[in-house]
Design a protein around this motif. Structure first.
Motif, PDB file in Angstrom:
ATOM      1  N   THR A  72      -1.939  -4.835   0.179  1.00  0.00           N
ATOM      2  CA  THR A  72      -3.319  -4.827  -0.348  1.00  0.00           C
ATOM      3  C   THR A  72      -4.375  -5.815   0.142  1.00  0.00           C
ATOM      4  O   THR A  72      -5.306  -5.732   0.402  1.00  0.00           O
ATOM      5  CB  THR A  72      -3.304  -4.195  -1.786  1.00  0.00           C
ATOM      6  OG1 THR A  72      -2.538  -3.321  -2.095  1.00  0.00           O
ATOM      7  CG2 THR A  72      -4.897  -4.028  -2.343  1.00  0.00           C
ATOM      8  N   SER A  86      -5.198   3.520  -7.480  1.00  0.00           N
ATOM      9  CA  SER A  86      -3.781   3.208  -7.276  1.00  0.00           C
ATOM     10  C   SER A  86      -3.042   4.721  -7.507  1.00  0.00           C
ATOM     11  O   SER A  86      -3.329   5.572  -8.499  1.00  0.00           O
ATOM     12  CB  SER A  86      -3.045   2.440  -8.450  1.00  0.00           C
ATOM     13  OG  SER A  86      -1.727   2.313  -8.444  1.00  0.00           O
ATOM     14  N   GLU A  90      -8.472  -1.013  -3.946  1.00  0.00           N
ATOM     15  CA  GLU A  90      -7.391  -0.110  -3.639  1.00  0.00           C
ATOM     16  C   GLU A  90      -6.442   0.009  -5.022  1.00  0.00           C
ATOM     17  O   GLU A  90      -5.915   1.072  -5.299  1.00  0.00           O
ATOM     18  CB  GLU A  90      -6.256  -0.565  -2.786  1.00  0.00           C
ATOM     19  CG  GLU A  90      -7.036  -0.563  -1.391  1.00  0.00           C
ATOM     20  CD  GLU A  90      -5.748  -0.548  -0.286  1.00  0.00           C
ATOM     21  OE1 GLU A  90      -4.907  -0.156  -0.347  1.00  0.00           O
ATOM     22  OE2 GLU A  90      -6.463  -0.931   0.722  1.00  0.00           O
ATOM     23  N   ARG A 132      -3.550  -6.490   5.394  1.00  0.00           N
ATOM     24  CA  ARG A 132      -3.574  -4.995   5.447  1.00  0.00           C
ATOM     25  C   ARG A 132      -3.144  -4.169   6.706  1.00  0.00           C
ATOM     26  O   ARG A 132      -2.563  -3.311   6.914  1.00  0.00           O
ATOM     27  CB  ARG A 132      -4.985  -4.457   5.236  1.00  0.00           C
ATOM     28  CG  ARG A 132      -5.625  -4.968   3.707  1.00  0.00           C
ATOM     29  CD  ARG A 132      -7.065  -4.473   3.452  1.00  0.00           C
ATOM     30  NE  ARG A 132      -7.313  -4.434   2.091  1.00  0.00           N
ATOM     31  CZ  ARG A 132      -8.563  -4.313   1.568  1.00  0.00           C
ATOM     32  NH1 ARG A 132      -9.512  -3.994   2.451  1.00  0.00           N
ATOM     33  NH2 ARG A 132      -8.952  -4.539   0.271  1.00  0.00           N
ATOM     34  N   ARG A 141       0.936  -1.327   0.077  1.00  0.00           N
ATOM     35  CA  ARG A 141       0.020   0.046  -0.094  1.00  0.00           C
ATOM     36  C   ARG A 141       0.882   1.340  -0.056  1.00  0.00           C
ATOM     37  O   ARG A 141       0.634   2.215   0.724  1.00  0.00           O
ATOM     38  CB  ARG A 141      -0.943  -0.294   1.253  1.00  0.00           C
ATOM     39  CG  ARG A 141      -1.860  -1.376   1.147  1.00  0.00           C
ATOM     40  CD  ARG A 141      -2.641  -1.383   2.630  1.00  0.00           C
ATOM     41  NE  ARG A 141      -3.770  -0.846   2.508  1.00  0.00           N
ATOM     42  CZ  ARG A 141      -4.829  -0.696   3.513  1.00  0.00           C
ATOM     43  NH1 ARG A 141      -4.487  -1.647   4.642  1.00  0.00           N
ATOM     44  NH2 ARG A 141      -5.994  -0.171   3.092  1.00  0.00           N
TER      45      ARG A 141
END
Length: 781
Positions: free
Chosen positions: A271, A476, A472, A266, A182
């Protein structure tokens, strides 16, 4: 147009220079033996083709697991029988000859890896769980524990009896660019910095699987799942309910393990569990490969090939493809992506070409090299951009066979929250519609409404899946630097540039998407839809009948299938004519008063419902009832039969099939059908010494699982092949009977059976009655 700079992110002057190529790839790889995993997968298949097709002096070995009764060698032979290997097979003379000359098969699996040949120069590990949402134990078993086992065997194959390396082989690990997790901004081609212990995480993942499995077997959870199954399948019987309960338990276990993996990933900055486990696998490779040459290739979103083995080559649907198809079919009115977020797509042949080039390099021992196969850094494609290309394609090539509107939606990219809110409202609306439809009378219009609700549910489920899995990715804000990959491409021999090039800035998105990729994924679907249309939407379960080569039966339900009536109506046929007008009013009043109880019983257990109705026959003279059916009711009963049903029954008899009527209707009412069926199974009314009905049956009514049990017993006694036999029914309660034969057909089904039939690929047909006599018309006494 001048080439964009190697990096557009202000990265400081590089101090690391990746290994470059010095010569043609076929020469650099000549005489080497390259072993591969994952060759039955998308990238692996083309990778094997590339080595066999373009590196003629390179030997290959493939690690493939047996699948059921199919051996590893047989699976490889099936793979080499595919179209892309046709010229290679022809040149070798046969698949067997090609395997003997160029492809060594190693039977094994991850993590059960056998001993590897000792002459492997390069091992390319391309296998792995590629699902974005696998259960956490499965993700770690494949991507971490499996990778450790493979590397251990690879090191053993290059070592002496004391464990000392005798040679320095090259290990190439195919990972994913999204192991970055992430993060935002520029992602360098380097190891990711983290302190996560992959051994501890793998052990915890396996313990989690044991914990969730134990929870699924607790009395509280089983009670909850059983009640859910009973609400849907109670009428069909206990075995059907228990099967669905176990299915729900297994699905619950999977969902819990998927959720556990997602949350653990997470919580640590990834992700999803896929990228988390892949990142742990990369760390395994770095730790265990300190004494050998190691390269890590990180593809982004891999889609169809640009040029090789031919333009548009693809196996299955990849990440972006369901979105493209759903949009073209008018099933996706909006999408929750950021319009300026980059969707990092790379053609498959670019990834394979990069892997082949990496295999020809010699990285420094103990210093893994990393390569990003991506497009976002130097040839970015935004979600707004792909939407415009997809829309342009479908405007020029409309998808006329879709299930939704043929008008293309205009996406405004409102963001995640408005789309999620619309989804929530849609889910509430479909739940309410389902509740209303469960009480609606059966009919073609109700089935059409249920089908519309199901399409909406499917649409919402599809969008929900993408929000959960790829949410997600749709927002991006990271970019994969590909300096090392570009440097490797630039070091290709000039004669290799055309065939093995992989510069992501070298192609145009309009050409790739509108002329190569979208046609590649839509054309096969268009052909399939056209074929289905030619078959008039009938599947193989309703097929033209031929003379039986063995003993075959055809079982038919009566009410709602062969005949347009029900047990309440037939009771009134037998009862009303003998009553005076005043008594008829009284009987109807009693029946209407009992109707709620009857309907409740019918929803809970059809056997209880039938017994309740048949109690009203108490005191009737069975002989007189049979005479009345023969003399008065027979014409009315036969008139209510469907002409299509009669035609089909006669077709079965002409084909030499044993025809069976299997019903919960009382036997006297089946007397008009005795010349049409070979065997009639019906409910028998019990009588006293004077021949009067007691209001009870002489045995349980033939409903639900009783029908399938009867058919199986009858088939065993008469040597009948049920896999080649037929059954016709209209109700969800008949699922067991329909499921016991090879060719089940749902006839004018209720909503429950319609949904089950669609899910299982059974035919759905309508056999309407053409009776001119109104349903309320009573026979004369």
């Amino acid at each position: 147009m001048p080439r964009p700079p190697a990096s557009t992110f202000g990265v400081a002057e590089r101090v690391h220079v990746p290994p470059l190529l010095d010569g043609r790839l076929r020469d650099l790889l000549a005489g080497k033996k390259i072993a591969m995993t994952g060759v039955t997968g998308f990238i692996g298949e083309q990778m094997l083709w590339a080595f066999l097709n373009d590196c003629p002096e390179t030997r290959t070995a493939v690690l493939v697991r047996p699948k059921g009764s199919v051996t590893a060698a047989q699976r490889v032979a099936q793979l080499l029988g595919k179209k892309i290997f046709k010229d290679l097979v022809a040149a070798a003379g046969s698949v067997e000859a090609l395997m003997a000359e160029r492809v060594e098969v190693i039977s094994g699996d991850l993590p059960n890896v056998p001993e590897l040949p000792r002459d492997i120069d390069v091992l390319v590990h391309c296998a792995g769980d590629v699902s974005f949402d696998p259960p956490i134990d499965q993700a770690f078993m494949t991507n971490v524990i499996g990778t450790k086992a493979l590397l251990q065997r690879f090191l053993e194959s290059a070592s002496d009896a004391d464990g000392n390396l005798e040679r320095i082989p090259h290990y190439v690990h195919v990972s994913t660019a999204y192991t970055a997790g992430r993060r935002r901004g520029a992602i360098p081609e380097a190891p990711h910095v983290h302190e996560v212990d992959y051994d501890a995480e793998a052990a915890a993942a396996l313990r989690m699987a044991e914990h969730v499995e134990a929870r699924s077997r607790s009395s509280e959870q089983l009670t909850k799942l059983r009640k859910q199954a009973e609400a849907l399948h109670r009428q069909a019987g206990y075995l059907t309910t228990s099967e669905d309960t176990e299915r729900r338990r297994q699905e619950w276990v999977k969902q819990e393990l998927v959720a556990a993996g997602t949350e653990r990933a997470r919580s640590l900055g990834w992700t999803d569990v896929y990228t988390f486990a892949k990142a742990m696998g990369e760390r395994v490779v770095a730790d265990m490969g300190k004494d050998i040459r190691v390269s890590v290739v990180r593809p982004a979103i891999v889609e169809s090939s640009l040029r090789y083995p031919h333009a548009g080559w693809i196996e299955g649907f990849k990440m972006a493809d369901p979105i493209i198809l759903a949009y073209g079919r008018g099933q996706l009115p909006e999408f929750p992506a950021s319009p300026d977020a980059v969707i990092d797509i790379i053609p498959c042949d670019f990834v394979v070409n990069a892997i082949v080039a990496v295999c020809a390099t010699e990285p420094e021992v103990g210093s893994p090299e990393y390569y990003h196969c991506s497009s976002g850094a130097r040839n970015p494609l935004t979600f707004r951009g792909i939407y415009e290309h997809v829309r342009a394609y479908f405007e020029a090539h409309p998808y006329t066979e879709g299930q939704g509107s043929t008008e293309l939606a205009t996406w405004n990219f409102p963001g995640v929250e408005p789309v999620a809110r619309r989804m929530w409202l849609g889910e509430k609306a479909t739940q309410a519609a389902d509740k209303v439809l469960s009480f609606a009378p059966r009919g073609k219009r109700v089935r059409a409404m249920a089908a519309a609700v199901d399409r909406t549910k499917k649409q919402l489920s599809f969008l929900g899946k993408y929000l959960t899995l790829y949410g997600e990715y749709l927002q991006s804000e990271l970019h994969f630097v590909d300096d090392s990959t570009l440097a490797l491409h630039n070091s290709l021999h000039p004669d290799d540039r055309e065939r093995f090039g992989f510069d992501s800035a070298s192609f145009d998105w309009r050409h790739y998407l509108e002329e190569v990729h979208i046609p590649a994924i839509t054309d096969p679907v268009r052909r399939l839809e056209a074929a289905r249309k030619r078959r008039k939407n009938r599947s193989a379960t309703f097929r033209p009948l031929k003379p039986a080569s063995g003993n075959v039966l055809a079982a038919f339900d009566l009410d709602g299938t062969v005949m347009a009536t029900n047990v309440v109506e037939t009771y009134l046929w037998t009862k009303m004519p003998e009553l005076s007008p005043l008594s008829r009013v009284g009987e109807m009043g009693k029946l209407l008063a009992a109707l709620p109880a009857y309907l409740g019983a019918e929803r809970r257990d059809r056997g209880v419902f039938l017994r309740s109705i048949y109690r009203r026959y108490a005191g009737a003279d069975l002989g007189e009832l049979e005479r009345y059916v023969d003399e008065r009711l027979a014409p009315l009963i036969l008139d209510r039969m469907s002409p299509d049903a009669i035609r089909r029954i006669r077709e079965h008899r002409d084909a030499g099939h044993t025809t069976i009527l299997i019903t919960g209707v009382i036997r006297p009412l089946t007397r008009p059908f005795e010349g049409l069926f070979d065997t009639i199974v019906a409910a028998d009314l019990a009588v006293d010494a004077d021949g009067r009905c007691t209001g009870f049956l002489s045995g349980p009514p033939m409903v639900g699982e009783s029908r399938s049990s009867w058919l199986k017993h009858y088939a065993s006694l008469h040597d009948i092949d049920l896999d080649q036999s037929y059954a016709y029914a209209d109700s969800h309660v008949d699922l067991p009977m329909l499921g016991s034969v090879g060719y089940p057909v749902a006839v004018s089904p209720d909503i429950g059976l319609m949904r089950a039939a669609k899910q299982r690929g059974w035919s759905i047909i309508d056999w309407p009655s053409m009776s001119p006599i109104p349903r309320w018309k009573m026979p004369k006494a």
